[in-house]
Design a protein around this motif. Structure first.
Motif, mmCIF file in Angstrom:
data_model
loop_
_atom_site.group_PDB
_atom_site.id
_atom_site.type_symbol
_atom_site.label_atom_id
_atom_site.label_comp_id
_atom_site.label_asym_id
_atom_site.label_seq_id
_atom_site.Cartn_x
_atom_site.Cartn_y
_atom_site.Cartn_z
ATOM 1 N N ASN A 53 0.811 -1.212 0.000
ATOM 2 C CA ASN A 53 0.000 0.000 0.000
ATOM 3 C C ASN A 53 0.853 1.274 0.000
ATOM 4 O O ASN A 53 0.450 2.292 -0.501
ATOM 5 C CB ASN A 53 -0.895 -0.021 1.246
ATOM 6 C CG ASN A 53 -1.626 1.278 1.486
ATOM 7 O OD1 ASN A 53 -2.493 1.652 0.705
ATOM 8 N ND2 ASN A 53 -1.284 1.970 2.551
ATOM 9 N N HIS A 109 -6.445 -2.489 -1.013
ATOM 10 C CA HIS A 109 -7.346 -1.338 -1.114
ATOM 11 C C HIS A 109 -7.492 -0.827 -2.532
ATOM 12 O O HIS A 109 -7.968 0.290 -2.744
ATOM 13 C CB HIS A 109 -6.862 -0.210 -0.206
ATOM 14 C CG HIS A 109 -7.202 -0.459 1.243
ATOM 15 N ND1 HIS A 109 -6.463 0.033 2.279
ATOM 16 C CD2 HIS A 109 -8.201 -1.162 1.811
ATOM 17 C CE1 HIS A 109 -6.990 -0.358 3.424
ATOM 18 N NE2 HIS A 109 -8.040 -1.094 3.168
ATOM 19 N N THR A 110 -7.054 -1.611 -3.495
ATOM 20 C CA THR A 110 -7.221 -1.174 -4.875
ATOM 21 C C THR A 110 -7.507 -2.397 -5.763
ATOM 22 O O THR A 110 -7.020 -3.497 -5.496
ATOM 23 C CB THR A 110 -5.958 -0.430 -5.388
ATOM 24 O OG1 THR A 110 -6.066 -0.288 -6.798
ATOM 25 C CG2 THR A 110 -4.670 -1.137 -5.067
#
Lengths: 348, 294
Positions: A242, A285-286
């Motif tokens: 991240n 998170h993507t």
């Protein structure tokens, strides 16, 4: 003794639930129908992990749990829920208020561990939310201070771990017991690192297992590395992707997110018993699917610092429940391909 | 002693509005529809404040996804950075990434769709509402700022934009909220702003006289932790004290107030905005705060 493998691949914990389970989870929780659907979802998730070739299958994506805090808090007397509290944007979680002495009213994970252990012969790692995070994420309306509350959470978590240990004797089928203490809150109050150490150690007291600690989205992992010699923990599964770039390369500039592994390695070097490092190589998170070559770069960078491939494990940054099952599977697939390429080219 | 009360900042949402926001995020309802739902809920919360006798309140900011988001998205030169832990809480905000600070991109009083945040207007005030802003100091400390932009330039530009927003709404009463302590910094950056508007400054943590050495104005109100109430009394017309804990669900006892009878006027408020509590507890704390007001 168990054989130690190189670059073990592992899940951190959660995987997105199929819609048939998530839609009715709270409505049917605790019923025979819930058990049936949770088992079905676990088997389907295990089959995804099998298909991509994961070495360690966790507990099949945590299909028996809704959320890491609520799952435990809900099984403790002494905690009252007044409503939802914002995590970010329009995402909320049930934050409990500790209003009387904590006692475990039901086991947290025994049914899940027993089912997963009986459904696969692969290594299993059982994630359990840690005492410091449980304390930090609760309202304290009863105990006199944060330390007292954290140590009480440590006591009830320890009771649970002892029951898992007893159960493991019957269902292990020769596998070692692996426990992952999930402590995302670990470094949020730097002045409380003594309490982090004390409460985690209390929670694993008397547990003969390989113990790892998962921390994510910390602003400073050095706070954890600095305490490695005091923590009764064998390895650290951490988030790095991240905070990294998506540029190819194994230089410091490209692998900016992995810089502090140098700090980890320097401290690890001085320890008489070396700790392993689970390196987060894919961002949960993507939806961007990290290309295999990028993941190889990340692994190679970490490997060059740590040196021993038996001390490096490969995992996503955190639980993949934040992504769709399809995206989650693709991310794991690329992670496995990258690991396998490195094993082939460097160790065979 | 006359005790006044204040509720400020982001207020927790009820389940109905959370569901509606979830529908808006999935394009099931439109931006206009979510705006109407937010406005209706704000009106209900204003009634709650009034019914409980709260003296001063700000917009409940139900369309602010965090303390900075709609402001950052309304200003030229600021982008949203990564999700970042909000101080020592388990709540996260998108850290503003400041490249430069230009003007305001949209009329803050009108409907305007933003990416990653419910639409403007920035505020839906009623006749008693104070306008709420994070202080430039907190904005600076909690953002990513390039080296070339020092605090003086930053605060000047941010306050210029705040002035533009204030003028659009035609409301002179402003709450500036500090989420981080000043340490050794002074608050002279607020001197001119406090001369032009009626400013209530809500501080966090330790305060000393040094923080006010170069401050050449008087605040309408300075709200502090109880131990700094003397400083609040010296530098504002009405001192204010943080009385209600926004990070505990247990309700406070009103008998704590006996220690403050020496003050002619005093504002009681919360030690943070109430969004960190479940909505039902926030409502109870508002009720409790209301009973403390005289």
């Amino acid at each position: 003794m168990f054989e130690v493998a190189k670059l073990i691949t592992q899940e951190i914990g959660s995987f997105r639930k199929p819609l048939y389970l998530s839609k009715v989870f709270h409505k049917i929780y605790g019923t025979p129908e819930f058990e049936e659907l949770a088992k079905k979802a676990t088997l389907e998730t295990l089959s995804i992990f099998d298909e991509v070739g994961m070495d360690n299958i966790g507990v099949g994506g945590e299909m028996f749990r809704w959320e890491m805090y609520e799952h435990l808090a809900d099984k403790l007397s002494g905690i009252k829920f007044y409503g939802m509290v914002r995590s970010f944007d329009n995402r909320y979680y049930k934050k409990g208020s500790v209003v009387s002495r904590l006692e475990r009213s039901r086991p947290f994970h025994l049914d899940e561990v027993e089912f997963v252990a009986g459904s696969s012969k692969k290594p299993i790692k059982v994630p359990v939310t840690g005492p410091y995070t449980m304390m930090d994420w609760s309202f304290n309306d009863f105990y006199s201070n944060r330390r007292e509350l954290a140590m009480e959470f440590a006591r009830v978590i320890n009771e649970e771990l002892k029951e898992i240990q007893n159960l493991w004797g019957r269902v292990s089928n020769g596998r070692k017991l692996e426990i992952q203490i999930d402590e995302p809150a670990t470094t949020t109050h730097p002045s409380e690192m003594d309490l982090v150490v004390e409460s985690i150690n209390r929670s694993v007291e008397g547990i003969s297992a390989e113990k790892s600690l998962h921390v994510c989205y910390s602003t400073d992992y050095r706070l954890v590395y600095d305490r490695m010699s005091e923590l009764n923990i064998d390895g650290y599964n951490l988030e790095y992707a991240n905070r990294d770039t998506i540029n190819r390369g194994t230089g410091d500039k490209e692998r900016v997110g992995y810089q502090d592994i140098k700090y980890f390695a320097a401290i690890n070097e001085k320890l008489s018993t070396k700790k392993f490092l689970g390196v987060g190589v894919t961002d949960v998170h993507t939806d961007f699917i990290e290309p295999v070559k990028l993941i190889e770069d990340r692994i190679n960078y970490a490997l060059a610092i740590v040196g021993d491939p038996e001390l490096v494990r490969i995992n996503p940054d955190c639980g993949l429940r934040t992504r769709s099952r399809e995206i989650g599977k693709q991310k794991l697939q690329n992670m496995l391909t990258a690991r396998n390429n490195i094993i082939k080219s460097q160790y065979q | 002693m006359r005790i006044k009360t204040m509720v400020y900042g982001i207020y927790p949402k009820n389940e109905n509005l959370r569901k509606k926001l979830s529908q808006w995020e999935r394009d099931i309802i439109s931006g206009k529809e979510i705006c109407e739902a937010i406005d209706a809920e704000k009106r209900r919360i204003y009634e709650l404040f009034q019914d409980n006798g709260i003296t001063y309140y700000t917009d409940p900011l139900l369309n602010w996804y965090d303390l900075f988001r709609p402001l950052a998205l309304s200003m030229e030169g600021i982008e949203l950075g990564p999700l970042t832990r909000y101080l020592e809480t388990n709540t996260f905000y998108r850290k503003p990434v400041v490249n430069s600070i230009g003007g305001i991109k949209a009329d803050p009083k009108d409907f305007f769709e933003l990416k990653e945040n419910p639409p403007l207007p920035l505020f839906n005030p009623d006749k008693n509402t104070f306008l709420f802003f994070p202080s430039p100091y907190t904005f600076f400390k909690m953002s990513t700022i390039p080296d070339r932009l020092d605090f003086s330039k930053f605060s000047h530009s941010i306050l210029d934009n705040y002035k533009k927003i204030v003028r659009v709404f035609g409301i002179q009463k402003i709450v500036l909220f500090e989420a981080v302590p000043y340490v050794n910094d002074d608050i002279s950056f607020l001197s001119d702003f406090a001369k032009e508007f009626s400013v209530t400054l809500i501080t966090t943590g330790k305060l000393t006289e040094n923080n006010f050495n170069k401050f050449s104005s008087t605040l309408e109100s300075l709200i502090t932790d109880p131990e700094y109430l003397d400083i609040a009394q010296k530098h504002s017309r009405i001192p204010g004290m943080k009385f209600i804990d926004a990070h505990r669900t247990a309700l406070e006892k009103a008998d704590k107030l006996e220690n403050f009878e020496n003050y002619d006027d005093l504002i009681l408020t919360t030690n943070d905005y109430l969004d960190f509590l479940p909505e039902s507890i926030a409502n109870s704390k508002v009720e409790l705060l209301g009973t403390a007001g005289v």
